[in-house]
Scaffold this motif. Structure first.
Motif, short mmCIF file in Angstrom:
data_model
loop_
_atom_site.label_atom_id
_atom_site.label_comp_id
_atom_site.label_asym_id
_atom_site.label_seq_id
_atom_site.Cartn_x
_atom_site.Cartn_y
_atom_site.Cartn_z
N MET A 1 -77.91 -75.37 -41.94
CA MET A 1 -78.00 -73.90 -41.72
C MET A 1 -79.41 -73.47 -41.39
SD MET A 1 -76.11 -70.37 -42.87
CE MET A 1 -74.64 -70.84 -42.59
N ARG A 2 -80.01 -72.76 -40.26
CA ARG A 2 -81.18 -72.28 -40.12
C ARG A 2 -81.49 -70.78 -40.09
NH1 ARG A 2 -85.50 -75.45 -36.35
NH2 ARG A 2 -85.55 -76.40 -38.14
N LEU A 3 -82.41 -70.28 -41.23
CA LEU A 3 -82.40 -68.76 -41.15
C LEU A 3 -83.86 -68.38 -40.52
CD1 LEU A 3 -81.24 -68.64 -45.03
CD2 LEU A 3 -79.71 -68.69 -43.06
N LEU A 4 -84.08 -67.31 -40.14
CA LEU A 4 -85.37 -66.81 -40.00
C LEU A 4 -85.35 -65.26 -40.92
CD1 LEU A 4 -86.81 -65.86 -36.31
CD2 LEU A 4 -87.00 -64.00 -38.27
N HIS A 5 -86.38 -65.48 -41.61
CA HIS A 5 -86.62 -64.50 -42.50
C HIS A 5 -87.87 -63.45 -42.09
CE1 HIS A 5 -88.79 -63.56 -46.89
NE2 HIS A 5 -88.20 -62.46 -46.22
N THR A 6 -87.24 -62.06 -41.78
CA THR A 6 -88.34 -61.01 -41.64
C THR A 6 -88.20 -59.69 -42.32
OG1 THR A 6 -89.20 -59.82 -39.76
CG2 THR A 6 -86.98 -60.45 -39.69
N SER A 7 -88.90 -58.87 -42.35
CA SER A 7 -88.73 -57.84 -42.99
C SER A 7 -89.91 -56.73 -42.51
CB SER A 7 -88.98 -57.92 -44.56
OG SER A 7 -90.37 -58.08 -44.85
N LEU A 251 -81.51 -74.88 -44.70
CA LEU A 251 -80.56 -75.12 -45.84
C LEU A 251 -79.74 -76.44 -45.68
CD1 LEU A 251 -78.98 -71.85 -46.82
CD2 LEU A 251 -80.95 -72.82 -47.49
N ASP A 252 -79.86 -77.43 -46.46
CA ASP A 252 -79.03 -78.69 -46.27
C ASP A 252 -77.96 -78.82 -47.37
OD1 ASP A 252 -80.17 -79.54 -48.72
OD2 ASP A 252 -81.37 -81.21 -47.91
N GLU A 253 -77.28 -79.81 -47.49
CA GLU A 253 -75.96 -79.89 -48.38
C GLU A 253 -76.44 -79.82 -49.92
OE1 GLU A 253 -77.00 -84.36 -47.88
OE2 GLU A 253 -77.50 -82.57 -46.79
N HIS A 254 -77.67 -79.87 -50.22
CA HIS A 254 -78.40 -79.82 -51.61
C HIS A 254 -78.83 -78.39 -51.88
CE1 HIS A 254 -77.82 -84.04 -52.03
NE2 HIS A 254 -78.38 -84.19 -51.18
N GLY A 255 -79.20 -77.63 -50.70
CA GLY A 255 -79.81 -76.23 -51.14
C GLY A 255 -80.92 -75.97 -50.08
N LEU A 256 -82.18 -75.66 -50.72
CA LEU A 256 -83.28 -75.25 -49.72
C LEU A 256 -83.85 -76.79 -49.62
CD1 LEU A 256 -85.38 -73.16 -48.58
CD2 LEU A 256 -86.46 -73.22 -50.77
N ALA A 257 -83.89 -76.95 -48.18
CA ALA A 257 -84.58 -78.19 -47.69
C ALA A 257 -86.13 -77.93 -47.01
CB ALA A 257 -83.66 -78.65 -46.51
N ALA A 258 -86.05 -76.85 -46.59
CA ALA A 258 -87.71 -76.54 -45.82
C ALA A 258 -87.93 -75.18 -45.51
CB ALA A 258 -87.89 -77.66 -44.54
N VAL A 259 -89.19 -75.12 -45.48
CA VAL A 259 -89.70 -73.64 -45.19
C VAL A 259 -90.89 -73.67 -44.29
CG1 VAL A 259 -90.12 -71.25 -45.98
CG2 VAL A 259 -88.51 -72.45 -47.25
N ASP A 260 -91.06 -73.02 -43.22
CA ASP A 260 -91.98 -73.17 -42.42
C ASP A 260 -92.50 -71.88 -41.90
OD1 ASP A 260 -92.37 -76.32 -42.32
OD2 ASP A 260 -90.30 -76.21 -41.11
N ARG A 261 -93.81 -71.85 -41.85
CA ARG A 261 -94.13 -70.45 -41.16
C ARG A 261 -94.53 -70.42 -39.65
NH1 ARG A 261 -99.80 -67.57 -43.43
NH2 ARG A 261 -99.78 -65.97 -42.08
N VAL A 262 -93.82 -69.36 -39.11
CA VAL A 262 -94.21 -69.30 -37.74
C VAL A 262 -95.08 -68.09 -37.35
CG1 VAL A 262 -93.25 -69.20 -35.42
CG2 VAL A 262 -92.41 -70.70 -37.22
#
Length: 387
Positions: A1-7, A251-262
């Motif tokens: 699953m891919r998430l976009l985090h903003t606030s 997120l992959d099957e184990h949890g957090l897989a990667a975080v990238d800044r755009v």
């Protein structure tokens, strides 16, 4: 699953009086483009959607259009409320909105009721912790003795972890929270949330989940691999010089897989200028910042008359003006010493000289004398009427 985090959208905010709605609309439209281009599944908005509890109709329109674009781009939306939002207003139609893919988590009662989504690896539980005002939240959470931000957020996360422990082991977890976590760096544009104590909470409060999408601080920050602030999509003070961005979280099957800044586009850049007014107006080197939002500090020994109007003749987006005369101003005397033994006209003349850096002209002095005499006659007439 891919998430976009903003606030911290702060829709409806102005920048030193300049309307930002068009800039906000443009940068929020870019988020929808990212959703489509990067195949984002969920957009997380960690509080402060609006800049005030009762936003204007235009601010509501801009935010509504932004949410519609994000949903049409293919993402589910999970939003919690911040200290600038009215939690009740933001979450008013939460039950109806959820059917359309807009999940609003703005109440204490819903803290341990996650948004449950699925990918090929199983369920993902997304919990929303709205901004918790310590004293009212303490009572609502049933905390009798514990006080402060750490106590209420600690109880909120206890409830999250309890709910998570009752779910299947393959469930991955994400928390949205609007708070000031120790280690974060603030800017000039955040409103303090210190109420009767320390506003910061330790990052350990959020232990036990795969990713924490934080809101409140306006600069993008990594406090730990799983604990980050996205920051606001626009700069709201001249202290915010770092590029604005969002986090793309996988997120992959184990949890957090990667975080990238755009990084996000900048509708209008910021700059600061310092110098004498005439030099700033004439120096061709400043042409490159003509279309920037400008904070200007004038160093003329005498405060220039009508300085902002003259600056905007060359720099239409000059929004902030200070005056710091070369050599510095002389130290201010205590008021009682400054006026002792002086006539009214001397006091007024000295006040003008302190403010402007120059004595009033002869014509100005004549006007001041006339004004003081008129005020004296008016006071005498008032006392006569009272008698």
């Amino acid at each position: 699953m891919r998430l976009l985090h903003t606030s911290d959208w702060h829709v409806g905010r102005t920048f030193h009086g300049a309307d930002l709605l068009a800039d906000q609309d443009a940068v929020l439209a870019h988020l929808a483009e990212l959703v489509e281009r990067l195949s984002v599944d969920v957009v997380l908005v960690a509080g402060d959607v609006y800049d005030r509890a009762v936003p204007s109709a235009e601010a509501v329109r801009v935010a509504t259009v932004a949410l519609r674009r994000l949903r049409r781009a293919g993402a589910e939306l999970v939003i919690t409320s911040g200290n600038h939002d009215s939690a009740a207003r933001l979450g008013a139609f939460a039950d109806f909105a959820e059917a359309g893919g807009l999940h609003l988590r703005t109440t204490i009662e819903a803290i341990d009721r996650p948004v449950l989504l699925r990918d090929e690896y199983g369920p993902v539980a997304l919990y929303g912790i709205p901004y918790l005002e310590p004293d009212p939240a303490r009572l609502a959470l049933g905390l009798k003795d514990a006080r402060g931000h750490t106590a209420v957020l600690g109880e909120a996360m206890r409830r999250v972890r309890k709910d998570l422990s009752e779910r299947s082991p393959e469930t991955r977890s994400v928390v949205l929270a609007h708070a000031f976590v120790t280690g974060g760096v603030s800017s000039e544009s955040e409103r303090t949330i210190a109420v009767g104590g320390v506003e910061q909470v330790p990052g350990s409060v959020f232990d036990g989940v795969d990713y924490v999408a934080l809101g409140h601080l306006h600069g993008p920050q990594r406090l730990a691999e799983h604990l980050r602030y996205s920051g606001s999509p626009l700069a709201y003070s001249f202290s915010e010089t770092a590029p604005k961005s969002v986090w793309i979280v996988d997120l992959d099957e184990h949890g957090l897989a990667a975080v990238d800044r755009v990084e996000l586009p900048v509708p209008r850049r910021l700059a600061t200028l310092r110098g004498r007014l005439d030099e700033l107006l004439e120096d061709p080197a400043h042409e490159e910042v003509r279309e920037y939002y400008l904070s200007v500090t004038l160093t003329d020994p005498v405060r220039p008359v009508d300085a902002m109007r003259r600056l905007r003749g060359r720099f239409p987006y000059a929004v902030h003006l200070d005056w710091e005369p070369e050599g510095g101003a002389s130290g201010a005397l205590r008021y009682s010493l400054a006026v002792r033994g002086r006539t009214d006209i001397e006091i007024v003349e000295n006040f003008l000289a302190d403010c402007r850096g120059s004595e009033p002209s002869e014509r100005e002095r004549e006007l001041l004398v006339a004004a003081l005499e008129a005020a004296g006659r008016a006071n005498a007439d008032h006392r006569e009427v009272v008698r």
